[in-house]
Scaffold this active site. Structure first.
Site, short mmCIF file in Angstrom:
data_model
loop_
_atom_site.label_atom_id
_atom_site.label_comp_id
_atom_site.label_asym_id
_atom_site.label_seq_id
_atom_site.Cartn_x
_atom_site.Cartn_y
_atom_site.Cartn_z
N TYR A 89 -31.96 12.17 -12.48
CA TYR A 89 -31.83 10.72 -12.42
C TYR A 89 -32.79 10.12 -13.45
O TYR A 89 -32.98 10.69 -14.51
CB TYR A 89 -32.06 10.21 -10.99
CG TYR A 89 -31.41 8.84 -10.80
CD1 TYR A 89 -30.04 8.68 -10.99
CD2 TYR A 89 -32.15 7.73 -10.47
CE1 TYR A 89 -29.44 7.44 -10.86
CE2 TYR A 89 -31.55 6.48 -10.34
CZ TYR A 89 -30.20 6.35 -10.53
OH TYR A 89 -29.60 5.12 -10.42
N ARG A 141 -24.08 -2.70 -16.80
CA ARG A 141 -25.52 -2.87 -17.03
C ARG A 141 -26.24 -1.64 -16.53
O ARG A 141 -26.82 -1.61 -15.47
CB ARG A 141 -26.03 -4.12 -16.31
CG ARG A 141 -27.39 -4.62 -16.83
CD ARG A 141 -28.28 -5.10 -15.70
NE ARG A 141 -28.60 -4.01 -14.78
CZ ARG A 141 -29.31 -4.17 -13.67
NH1 ARG A 141 -29.71 -5.36 -13.30
NH2 ARG A 141 -29.58 -3.13 -12.88
N LYS A 159 -27.22 9.36 -8.51
CA LYS A 159 -27.67 8.68 -7.31
C LYS A 159 -27.26 9.45 -6.06
O LYS A 159 -28.05 9.65 -5.12
CB LYS A 159 -27.07 7.28 -7.26
CG LYS A 159 -27.85 6.29 -6.43
CD LYS A 159 -28.71 5.43 -7.33
CE LYS A 159 -29.56 4.48 -6.57
NZ LYS A 159 -30.32 3.57 -7.43
N GLU A 230 -23.97 -0.50 -7.68
CA GLU A 230 -25.04 -0.10 -8.60
C GLU A 230 -24.73 -0.54 -10.02
O GLU A 230 -23.62 -0.35 -10.53
CB GLU A 230 -25.20 1.43 -8.56
CG GLU A 230 -26.33 1.96 -9.42
CD GLU A 230 -27.69 1.78 -8.78
OE1 GLU A 230 -28.71 1.88 -9.49
OE2 GLU A 230 -27.76 1.54 -7.56
N ASP A 231 -25.72 -1.13 -10.68
CA ASP A 231 -25.69 -1.43 -12.11
C ASP A 231 -24.49 -2.27 -12.55
O ASP A 231 -23.84 -1.99 -13.56
CB ASP A 231 -25.76 -0.14 -12.92
CG ASP A 231 -27.18 0.42 -12.95
OD1 ASP A 231 -28.08 -0.23 -12.40
OD2 ASP A 231 -27.38 1.51 -13.51
N ASP A 251 -28.19 -1.58 -4.35
CA ASP A 251 -29.52 -0.99 -4.50
C ASP A 251 -30.36 -1.73 -5.53
O ASP A 251 -31.57 -1.80 -5.40
CB ASP A 251 -29.39 0.49 -4.87
CG ASP A 251 -30.74 1.19 -4.86
OD1 ASP A 251 -31.42 1.10 -3.82
OD2 ASP A 251 -31.12 1.79 -5.88
N ASP A 252 -29.72 -2.28 -6.58
CA ASP A 252 -30.47 -3.00 -7.61
C ASP A 252 -31.20 -4.19 -7.00
O ASP A 252 -32.35 -4.49 -7.37
CB ASP A 252 -29.54 -3.49 -8.72
CG ASP A 252 -28.87 -2.35 -9.46
OD1 ASP A 252 -29.58 -1.41 -9.84
OD2 ASP A 252 -27.65 -2.40 -9.63
N ASN A 395 -37.16 0.50 -16.03
CA ASN A 395 -36.77 1.84 -16.42
C ASN A 395 -35.91 1.76 -17.69
O ASN A 395 -35.30 0.74 -17.96
CB ASN A 395 -35.93 2.49 -15.31
CG ASN A 395 -36.76 2.88 -14.11
OD1 ASN A 395 -37.80 3.49 -14.25
ND2 ASN A 395 -36.30 2.50 -12.92
#
Length: 566
Positions: A89, A141, A159, A230-231, A251-252, A395
Site C-alpha cells: 500500500y 483522485r 486496501k 476511496e479516492d 475512508d478518505d 501521502n
C-alpha cells in the site's frame, strides 16, 4: 462432490500442505513434492524479496505471490506487516497505480464501465464468490497523484489486502471494484497501453446516476455488503446520498478523520494544553482536511465545549489563504462550516501569514505540498509551545509537509508528531525518537470487521468516532511511556480487534446491529468471539487437513468402510 470435480484454486498450491490434501484438491504433482514447514516458506519469500532492488519490483513480486499462493502471501504479510505494508500500500502503491496498465498481468477485481449502464447487475453477477466487503473507486483522485482512471485499481486491491491481513476478513469475501467513468488525464487517453475507456470523465450527475445502479446491484447480489468509497475527487455526494440507505463509509473522510483523531486525543493529553486553549491550523481544506477537523470538533465537544466554541478552534488554509467569509470567492460547500468571520476584513494569503496570526498549538497538513512546513514554521511552533503538535499527513512521502527529522530538529525534539507516510526513527539529544504514523490502516480494517460482524445496516458517525476512541486506548503502557501516539504496527491485528469491538458496541447503542447472538456478551466474551471469526493464514494448512479428514470420515460412514484411496 468428488475430487475429480474440483478445480484447484490459488490457495491450494501451497507447499506446506500434506500429500493427502494435495490429492484432495488435485494439486498433487503440480507443485514440488517436499512438504515444507511454513518457516522455510517464509525464508524463501524473504530471500526472493531481498533480491529486488526497487520497491515497485517488490510490489510486483508480492502481487504475483498473492495471486498464486494466497495463504502464504498473508502469512508473510501478517508476520512482517511493518516491512510489507509499505510495499503493498502507501507509498509503493502510488507507483504501482501510475504503471498499472503497463504492468498488467492478471485480473484482480471487477471493472464496471459507464458503457455498462443498464447492465451493471448482470456484470456483478459474474463475480463468483460471496462478498462481504468491497472497496470502490473511480480513480479520479488517487493519493496525491490526481486522476489516474482505471490505473487506480491498485488502491482497492491494496486496501483490501490490508483488511485481510490486519483484520482477518477472509480473502474470498473481498471485492476490489473500479468504476471506469472516463478520465480527464490526457496523457492516459493518449497512451496506447492504457486499459480504461477512452472517453472524457462523465459529469457529476451522470456519475451519481451510475452509482445508484451500482449500489442497487451490489446489495441485490450481496445484501448488507459493506461498501468503502476511496479516492473520489469529490467524495461528499456519494457519502451523503447513500450513508443512510446502505452499509457504507468513506475512508478518505471518515477513516482519515478517525485515525487522526485518535492521535490528537493522545497528543492533546500529552501537550498539557486544555482543549479550550487549543488552536489548530490546517494546511489543506479539501474533503480529507474538513473530515478530520469535524472529527476533532466532536472530540472537543465531548470534552465540554459547545459546537461553536469547538469550531472556533480551527483555521483552515487552502491555495488562496485563510478560509474566511469575506475573502471574495465562492467557497466550496464543505469549507463553509469552518470559514472564519472574525478576521476583521483582513485576508491572510498564505500559510506563514496564518501561522503568525494564529500562533497555533496544532499544525496539521493535508495539502499534498511537500515541505510546506518550513524550518521557520517548525521553529516557531517549538518557540510557542512546550509540546507542539505537528501532523504532516499527506501521502506519499514526497508530498509530506515535513519530515520527522526536521520536526525533531527544529522543535528541539519536543514535537508530538504523526505523519501519513512512514519515516525512520531519529536520534536526538542522545535519545531515539519514534515517529507516529497516522496511517488509516489503524482504523479502517477494524471498522470493516466490526461492521460485518455486527451486521450493521448502516455505518453511523458514532461508529466512526468509536473507532477513534478505541484506537486511542490501544497503546501498551510501554508505548505510552515512550510518548507514542499510535501502537506498534506489528500489533495491528490486536489493535483491529480493539477497534472492531468499539465499532460493534457503537452499532449496538445506535440500534443498527442485526447480530443478536452477541448482544448479551461482556467485553471479554465479545473479544473471544471476534477473534474466532478472523481469518488466520497460519491455520489454513491445518484447516485443509481437517477438511480432508472430515471428507474421508464421511466417505467411510456412507460406504461402511474407513478405507480411502486418499
Amino acid at each position: 462432490m468428488s475430487t475429480s470435480d474440483r478445480t484447484p484454486e490459488a490457495g491450494y498450491y501451497d507447499t506446506s500442505t500434506s500429500i493427502a490434501v494435495r490429492r484432495f484438491h488435485r494439486t498433487h504433482g503440480l507443485i514440488p513434492p517436499a512438504v515444507e514447514d511454513q518457516t522455510v516458506q517464509l525464508q524463501r519469500c524473504l530471500k526472493q524479496l531481498s533480491r529486488k532492488e526497487k520497491d515497485i519490483d517488490k510490489y510486483l513480486y508480492l502481487s504475483g505471490l498473492r495471486n498464486t499462493n494466497v495463504h502464504l502471501f498473508y502469512r508473510l504479510t501478517t508476520q512482517h506487516i511493518k516491512e510489507i505494508a509499505p510495499l503493498i500500500y502507501t507509498p509503493t502503491v502510488g507507483d504501482a497505480c501510475l504503471q498499472w496498465s503497463h504492468n498488467y498481468v492478471q485480473p484482480e477485481g471487477l471493472y464496471l464501465s459507464y458503457a455498462d449502464k443498464g447492465h451493471v447487475a448482470s456484470i456483478v453477477h459474474n463475480w463468483p464468490q460471496n462478498v462481504e466487503i468491497t472497496v470502490v473507486t473511480d480513480g479520479s483522485r488517487i493519493l496525491g497523484l490526481g486522476d489516474l482512471g482505471i490505473n487506480g485499481m491498485g488502491i482497492p486491491v491494496g486496501k483490501l489486502a490490508l483488511y485481510i491481513a490486519c483484520a482477518g476478513i477472509r480473502p474470498e469475501a473481498t471485492l476490489p471494484l473500479m468504476l471506469d467513468l472516463g478520465t480527464g488525464n490526457k496523457e492516459l487517453l493518449n497512451d496506447p497501453l492504457y486499459m480504461g475507456s477512452r472517453r472524457e470523465k462523465v459529469s457529476p450527475e451522470e456519475e451519481l446516476e451510475f452509482m445508484d445502479e451500482v449500489m442497487i446491484a451490489l446489495n441485490e447480489k450481496w445484501p448488507g455488503i459493506v461498501v468503502q468509497f476511496e479516492d473520489f475527487k469529490n467524495p461528499f455526494p456519494a457519502l451523503e446520498r447513500y450513508q443512510q440507505k446502505y452499509t457504507c463509509f468513506n475512508d478518505d473522510i471518515q477513516g482519515t478523520g478517525a485515525v487522526v483523531l485518535a492521535g490528537i486525543i493522545n497528543a492533546v493529553k500529552k501537550s498539557g494544553v486544555p482543549v479550550k486553549d487549543q488552536r489548530a491550523v490546517f494546511m489543506g481544506a479539501g474533503s480529507a482536511g474538513v473530515g478530520v477537523a469535524k472529527q476533532i470538533v466532536a472530540y472537543f465537544m465531548r470534552e465540554g465545549l459547545t459546537e461553536d466554541q469547538a469550531r472556533e478552534c480551527f483555521w483552515l488554509v487552502d491555495t488562496k489563504g485563510l478560509v474566511t467569509n469575506d475573502r471574495g470567492d465562492k467557497l466550496a460547500e464543505h469549507k463553509v462550516y469552518f470559514s472564519r468571520n472574525d478576521n476583521k476584513g483582513k485576508q491572510f494569503k498564505n500559510l506563514p501569514e496564518v501561522v503568525e496570526y494564529v500562533k497555533p498549538t496544532i499544525l496539521m497538513g493535508l495539502s499534498t505540498i511537500g515541505g510546506i512546513f518550513s524550518p521557520d514554521l517548525l521553529s516557531k511552533m517549538g518557540k510557542w509551545n512546550e509540546r507542539p503538535i505537528i501532523f504532516p499527513l499527506s501521502n506519499p512521502s514526497a508530498n509530506s509537509e515535513c519530515t520527522f527529522e526536521d520536526a525533531a530538529k527544529y522543535t528541539d525534539g519536543r514535537a508530538l508528531f504523526a505523519s501519513g507516510s512512514p519515516f525512520p526513527p531519529v536520534q536526538y539529544g542522545g535519545k531515539s525518537l519514534q515517529p507516529g504514523q497516522g496511517n488509516n490502516m489503524y482504523v479502517f480494517p477494524g471498522i470493516g470487521l466490526g461492521t460485518i460482524l455486527s451486521k450493521a445496516t448502516v455505518v453511523t458517525q458514532s461508529m466512526i468516532y468509536a473507532s477513534a476512541e478505541a484506537l486511542s486506548t490501544a497503546l501498551t503502557p510501554s508505548e505510552t511511556a515512550q510518548d507514542w501516539l499510535y501502537p506498534e504496527i506489528a500489533r495491528i491485528r490486536d489493535v483491529s480487534v480493539t477497534v472492531a469491538i468499539g465499532v460493534i458496541r457503537a452499532a449496538q447503542e445506535a440500534g443498527v446491529d442485526r447480530e443478536t447472538r452477541i448482544k448479551g456478551m461482556n467485553d471479554k466474551e465479545l473479544e473471544k468471539w471476534v477473534r474466532s471469526k478472523m481469518y488466520d493464514p497460519h491455520e489454513e494448512t491445518q484447516r485443509g487437513e481437517k477438511e480432508v479428514q472430515s471428507f474421508v470420515e464421511d466417505l467411510g460412514i456412507k460406504g461402511g468402510s474407513r478405507g480411502s484411496h486418499l
